[in-house]
Design a protein around this motif. Structure first.
Motif, mmCIF file in Angstrom:
data_model
loop_
_atom_site.group_PDB
_atom_site.id
_atom_site.type_symbol
_atom_site.label_atom_id
_atom_site.label_comp_id
_atom_site.label_asym_id
_atom_site.label_seq_id
_atom_site.Cartn_x
_atom_site.Cartn_y
_atom_site.Cartn_z
ATOM 1 N N LEU A 135 -3.810 -6.942 -14.907
ATOM 2 C CA LEU A 135 -3.851 -5.984 -13.814
ATOM 3 C C LEU A 135 -5.233 -5.973 -13.174
ATOM 4 O O LEU A 135 -6.239 -5.734 -13.843
ATOM 5 C CB LEU A 135 -3.515 -4.583 -14.323
ATOM 6 C CG LEU A 135 -3.615 -3.478 -13.284
ATOM 7 C CD1 LEU A 135 -2.568 -3.677 -12.185
ATOM 8 C CD2 LEU A 135 -3.465 -2.111 -13.922
ATOM 9 N N HIS A 136 -5.275 -6.219 -11.873
ATOM 10 C CA HIS A 136 -6.502 -6.081 -11.100
ATOM 11 C C HIS A 136 -6.308 -4.888 -10.164
ATOM 12 O O HIS A 136 -5.557 -4.983 -9.187
ATOM 13 C CB HIS A 136 -6.783 -7.351 -10.291
ATOM 14 C CG HIS A 136 -7.207 -8.511 -11.135
ATOM 15 N ND1 HIS A 136 -7.664 -9.696 -10.595
ATOM 16 C CD2 HIS A 136 -7.239 -8.677 -12.482
ATOM 17 C CE1 HIS A 136 -7.964 -10.543 -11.570
ATOM 18 N NE2 HIS A 136 -7.704 -9.951 -12.725
ATOM 19 N N PRO A 137 -6.958 -3.778 -10.437
ATOM 20 C CA PRO A 137 -6.728 -2.578 -9.620
ATOM 21 C C PRO A 137 -7.466 -2.582 -8.290
ATOM 22 O O PRO A 137 -7.254 -1.696 -7.468
ATOM 23 C CB PRO A 137 -7.230 -1.443 -10.510
ATOM 24 C CG PRO A 137 -8.253 -2.086 -11.390
ATOM 25 C CD PRO A 137 -7.802 -3.504 -11.604
ATOM 26 N N PRO A 145 0.794 -1.239 0.000
ATOM 27 C CA PRO A 145 0.000 0.000 0.000
ATOM 28 C C PRO A 145 0.822 1.283 0.000
ATOM 29 O O PRO A 145 0.447 2.262 -0.662
ATOM 30 C CB PRO A 145 -0.830 -0.129 1.282
ATOM 31 C CG PRO A 145 -0.956 -1.598 1.501
ATOM 32 C CD PRO A 145 0.349 -2.177 1.039
ATOM 33 N N HIS A 146 1.941 1.312 0.710
ATOM 34 C CA HIS A 146 2.693 2.568 0.794
ATOM 35 C C HIS A 146 3.410 2.906 -0.519
ATOM 36 O O HIS A 146 3.963 4.002 -0.654
ATOM 37 C CB HIS A 146 3.693 2.519 1.957
ATOM 38 C CG HIS A 146 4.918 1.704 1.697
ATOM 39 N ND1 HIS A 146 4.899 0.320 1.653
ATOM 40 C CD2 HIS A 146 6.216 2.072 1.448
ATOM 41 C CE1 HIS A 146 6.127 -0.126 1.402
ATOM 42 N NE2 HIS A 146 6.937 0.909 1.278
ATOM 43 N N LEU A 147 3.354 1.989 -1.506
ATOM 44 C CA LEU A 147 3.967 2.244 -2.803
ATOM 45 C C LEU A 147 2.942 2.569 -3.885
ATOM 46 O O LEU A 147 3.307 2.727 -5.053
ATOM 47 C CB LEU A 147 4.807 1.037 -3.237
ATOM 48 C CG LEU A 147 5.972 0.650 -2.328
ATOM 49 C CD1 LEU A 147 6.669 -0.597 -2.863
ATOM 50 C CD2 LEU A 147 6.975 1.805 -2.200
ATOM 51 N N HIS A 148 1.676 2.684 -3.509
ATOM 52 C CA HIS A 148 0.625 2.922 -4.508
ATOM 53 C C HIS A 148 0.899 4.169 -5.355
ATOM 54 O O HIS A 148 0.685 4.169 -6.572
ATOM 55 C CB HIS A 148 -0.730 3.055 -3.816
ATOM 56 C CG HIS A 148 -1.278 1.740 -3.351
ATOM 57 N ND1 HIS A 148 -2.474 1.616 -2.678
ATOM 58 C CD2 HIS A 148 -0.792 0.471 -3.464
ATOM 59 C CE1 HIS A 148 -2.698 0.346 -2.391
ATOM 60 N NE2 HIS A 148 -1.691 -0.366 -2.861
ATOM 61 N N ALA A 149 1.348 5.236 -4.718
ATOM 62 C CA ALA A 149 1.556 6.485 -5.456
ATOM 63 C C ALA A 149 2.653 6.348 -6.504
ATOM 64 O O ALA A 149 2.669 7.085 -7.501
ATOM 65 C CB ALA A 149 1.896 7.614 -4.486
ATOM 66 N N PHE A 192 4.986 2.683 -13.055
ATOM 67 C CA PHE A 192 4.182 1.530 -13.439
ATOM 68 C C PHE A 192 5.033 0.503 -14.188
ATOM 69 O O PHE A 192 4.943 -0.698 -13.939
ATOM 70 C CB PHE A 192 3.007 1.985 -14.308
ATOM 71 C CG PHE A 192 2.054 0.893 -14.677
ATOM 72 C CD1 PHE A 192 1.131 0.410 -13.770
ATOM 73 C CD2 PHE A 192 2.070 0.338 -15.952
ATOM 74 C CE1 PHE A 192 0.244 -0.600 -14.105
ATOM 75 C CE2 PHE A 192 1.192 -0.673 -16.302
ATOM 76 C CZ PHE A 192 0.271 -1.135 -15.377
ATOM 77 N N ALA A 193 5.890 0.993 -15.097
ATOM 78 C CA ALA A 193 6.774 0.096 -15.847
ATOM 79 C C ALA A 193 7.748 -0.612 -14.908
ATOM 80 O O ALA A 193 8.070 -1.791 -15.109
ATOM 81 C CB ALA A 193 7.535 0.882 -16.910
ATOM 82 N N ALA A 194 8.226 0.096 -13.884
ATOM 83 C CA ALA A 194 9.155 -0.507 -12.930
ATOM 84 C C ALA A 194 8.473 -1.622 -12.140
ATOM 85 O O ALA A 194 9.096 -2.675 -11.875
ATOM 86 C CB ALA A 194 9.696 0.563 -11.985
ATOM 87 N N TRP A 195 7.233 -1.401 -11.741
ATOM 88 C CA TRP A 195 6.501 -2.452 -11.013
ATOM 89 C C TRP A 195 6.304 -3.682 -11.898
ATOM 90 O O TRP A 195 6.458 -4.815 -11.455
ATOM 91 C CB TRP A 195 5.158 -1.905 -10.535
ATOM 92 C CG TRP A 195 4.309 -2.901 -9.810
ATOM 93 C CD1 TRP A 195 4.737 -3.877 -8.949
ATOM 94 C CD2 TRP A 195 2.898 -3.036 -9.880
ATOM 95 N NE1 TRP A 195 3.666 -4.604 -8.473
ATOM 96 C CE2 TRP A 195 2.526 -4.106 -9.035
ATOM 97 C CE3 TRP A 195 1.901 -2.348 -10.570
ATOM 98 C CZ2 TRP A 195 1.199 -4.504 -8.871
ATOM 99 C CZ3 TRP A 195 0.584 -2.732 -10.401
ATOM 100 C CH2 TRP A 195 0.238 -3.815 -9.558
ATOM 101 N N HIS A 251 -6.521 -1.446 -4.627
ATOM 102 C CA HIS A 251 -5.748 -2.629 -4.227
ATOM 103 C C HIS A 251 -5.100 -3.235 -5.474
ATOM 104 O O HIS A 251 -5.482 -4.315 -5.940
ATOM 105 C CB HIS A 251 -6.679 -3.634 -3.543
ATOM 106 C CG HIS A 251 -5.997 -4.866 -3.046
ATOM 107 N ND1 HIS A 251 -5.061 -4.851 -2.037
ATOM 108 C CD2 HIS A 251 -6.104 -6.172 -3.421
ATOM 109 C CE1 HIS A 251 -4.639 -6.084 -1.806
ATOM 110 N NE2 HIS A 251 -5.245 -6.898 -2.641
ATOM 111 N N PRO A 252 -4.092 -2.558 -6.063
ATOM 112 C CA PRO A 252 -3.513 -3.036 -7.332
ATOM 113 C C PRO A 252 -2.676 -4.287 -7.162
ATOM 114 O O PRO A 252 -1.817 -4.378 -6.271
ATOM 115 C CB PRO A 252 -2.648 -1.846 -7.782
ATOM 116 C CG PRO A 252 -2.309 -1.129 -6.511
ATOM 117 C CD PRO A 252 -3.482 -1.302 -5.600
ATOM 118 N N HIS A 253 -2.914 -5.255 -8.036
ATOM 119 C CA HIS A 253 -2.129 -6.488 -8.033
ATOM 120 C C HIS A 253 -2.147 -7.091 -9.432
ATOM 121 O O HIS A 253 -3.091 -6.901 -10.196
ATOM 122 C CB HIS A 253 -2.657 -7.490 -7.004
ATOM 123 C CG HIS A 253 -4.120 -7.802 -7.106
ATOM 124 N ND1 HIS A 253 -5.106 -6.945 -6.657
ATOM 125 C CD2 HIS A 253 -4.774 -8.879 -7.608
ATOM 126 C CE1 HIS A 253 -6.294 -7.479 -6.882
ATOM 127 N NE2 HIS A 253 -6.117 -8.650 -7.476
#
Length: 227
Positions: free
Chosen positions: A52-54, A15-19, A27-30, A63-65
């Motif tokens: 991607l399930h946001p 969660p603390h990395l959502h931003a 997004f590309a890095a994730w 809740h992105p995963h």
């Protein structure tokens, strides 16, 4: 040329990395961190699709995963071969994901996640081959997470004005409409023009036709053109 073999895995962003993933580079890095994790866990250049399930079951919560379906075959030239990765402990798998997140997102020590959440379907082994199970796996992963056809507004009750029942055997869940709309609007904004379905390995881009030929054999049109 043989029955399907599919694995199901999920990689959740802390969660603390959502931003961080609101930007194109973040997004590309994730995405890179997740792909690197998958390949290291399997110790092979596996192929599949990342969906991607946001959000999860709570449609008011961001809740992105990545929901991932992996092909249980490796492609050696044009010959499919069953992939049988070594056993890995969940703690080791989580450590791998954490390490790649830190590397790809260039996290300083104070931003390093203490815990990460992943799911590896290991109930009966890594890969599933039953047609009913594999088809359900693909449909579940590829679906639109929020399904408006199963939602309706309630103008008379006092238990919430947004009612939602996405599963036939599930219960009706009630929400405040403002919270639902705010989350859907945020998702639309954060992932605008970002690719939400990512094919990887030998199933991506220009390699896809060759993959189809390797698993199904040449079609009649292909045979006719080559003769």
């Amino acid at each position: 040329k043989g029955k399907p073999r599919l694995a199901h895995e999920v990689y959740t962003l802390p969660p603390h990395l959502h931003a961080r993933i609101r930007t194109k580079d973040g997004f590309a890095a994730w995405k890179r961190a997740t792909l690197a994790t998958i390949r290291e866990i399997h110790q092979a250049d596996v192929a599949g699709v990342m969906n991607l399930h946001p959000m999860g079951d709570d449609i008011t919560r961001f809740h992105p995963h990545w929901d991932v379906v992996i092909n249980g075959y490796l492609l050696n030239g044009k010959t499919p071969k069953e992939h049988r990765p070594p056993h890995i402990h969940f703690d080791d798998a989580r450590s791998i994901y954490k390490r790649h997140l830190v590397h790809e997102l260039q996290l300083t020590p104070e931003w390093e996640p203490r815990e990460v959440n992943i799911f590896l379907d290991r109930t009966r082994g890594i890969f599933w081959s039953q047609p009913k199970k594999t088809w359900h796996m693909v449909r579940y992963s590829a679906r639109h997470v929020y399904q408006p056809q199963f939602a309706w507004l309630n103008d008379t009750g006092s238990t919430g004005d947004w009612w939602y029942k996405p599963q036939k055997k599930g219960n009706v869940v009630t929400y405040e409409g403002r919270a639902v709309i705010e989350n859907l609007a945020r998702i639309a904004s954060d992932f605008y023009r970002k690719k939400r379905r990512v094919w990887f390995g030998y199933m991506q881009n220009r390699q896809y036709p060759n993959t189809i030929e390797a698993f199904r054999g040449p079609t009649q049109d292909t045979e006719g053109a080559s003769s």
